[in-house]
Write an enzyme that holds these catalytic residues in place. Sequence first.
Site, short mmCIF file in Angstrom:
data_model
loop_
_atom_site.label_atom_id
_atom_site.label_comp_id
_atom_site.label_asym_id
_atom_site.label_seq_id
_atom_site.Cartn_x
_atom_site.Cartn_y
_atom_site.Cartn_z
N HIS A 1 41.79 69.96 -32.27
CA HIS A 1 41.28 69.76 -31.03
C HIS A 1 41.77 68.34 -30.55
CE1 HIS A 1 39.06 69.29 -27.17
NE2 HIS A 1 38.86 70.53 -27.28
N ASP B 1 39.34 77.70 -28.20
CA ASP B 1 40.51 78.66 -27.89
C ASP B 1 40.94 79.83 -28.76
OD1 ASP B 1 40.71 77.01 -25.37
OD2 ASP B 1 41.56 75.31 -26.67
#
Length: 428
Positions: free
Chosen positions: A307, A364
């Site tokens: 991330h 995600d």
Amino acid sequence: MSDKAILEINGEKHELPLVKGTENELAIDIKSLRSSTGGVITIDPGYKNTGSCESAITFLNGEKGILRYRGYSIEELAEKADFLEVAYLLIFGELPTEQQLDKFHSDIKSHALVDEDVKKILDAFPKAAHPMGVLSSLTSALTAFNPSSVDVSSEEDMYNAIVRILGKFPVLVAWTMRKKQGLPLEYGDDSLGYVENVLKMMFKNPNNPYVQNPILVDALNKLLILHADHEQNCSTSTVRITGSSHAGLFVSLSAGISALWGPLHGGANQAVLEMLEAIKADGGDTKKYMAKAKDKEDPFRLMGFGHRVYKNFDPRARIIKKAADEVLGDLGIDDPVLDIAKGLEKEALEDQYFVDRKLYPNVDFYSGIIYRAMGIPVEMFTVMFALGRLPGWIAQWREMRMKKEPIGRPRQLYVGETYRPFKPLSKR
């Protein structure tokens, strides 16, 4: 510790105030830098080190893997709260009482009808249109059906605008999906909770009664909470900078939806499933693709791992991994694409290359798995992200307007041609 920073430029020292946040974060206040230095600015592509505002909504510490809404940990909220409670918290600053929550939900339901003419706008889109483009357009179009501007000095005016969009947005989300699938457009059911209503509007078959699955309701509730806000990301900053021109709430949200659409932001969960489909089409060899991901010369990129902000395990991913396991277990889905996802997850968590670089599966990765298991089409994944992020965008827009922040106007460092005299066409 000094409460000032000293900046030296060409031998001249300039004092700049230091500002401390409630979590002891420090910022250098450079508001007066350009005027006090005769034109010097800072340059920070992507604003990675630049604070655009002071905000009391969300605290994020990427190094320690901390995410809090209004001081409440994401772990507690996902475990104990309902999405509408979190929406109220983000927008108004405190968790609602039972009476406040009942009124909030009731007021939202009273605005859950969309003008029938909106269907005409929806009909004009081809089925091939991407749902995010459709959603952005429909959200902006709501302005035409609610033309009066919001008086931000009026709490009542502000509240009415907020419950209006919270009521209508799930309808637009459901219609966007059903249009894509060629299904009749559904309205909600006032007897249901907010999340239950979303699922029914999306999935009700016209010739069968809809039966709620509590595990899916719980998983979607968690997903929406986990996506509800995330500090000054691309789409949130877009909402704030659009609203800083005193653009209305609906068009500011529409701008945020467009920003969210990109594969480096909200579109990442769609990119994860597209990657998994590509691996499946190539034989499903996860080890081969893990090796490709580690090869710096290989253009392949492993989507859904690591991330930009979190330098440790994404706290949202810890929560949603459990929900993903529950959904897959309850539905008993036999899906080779989901098997590939589980294989990649297992290898990444055990592979020293990924462990050392803290390239863990992120939110995600898991949200895409859950949405696929639910039967939500891949191109709708980012739309679901937008549904979750809606209260965060509203909260950020409201905060910005109530604080009377100035219009956003970034500077630039010009690197083009210097003055050149104009040449007539005949001499070029």
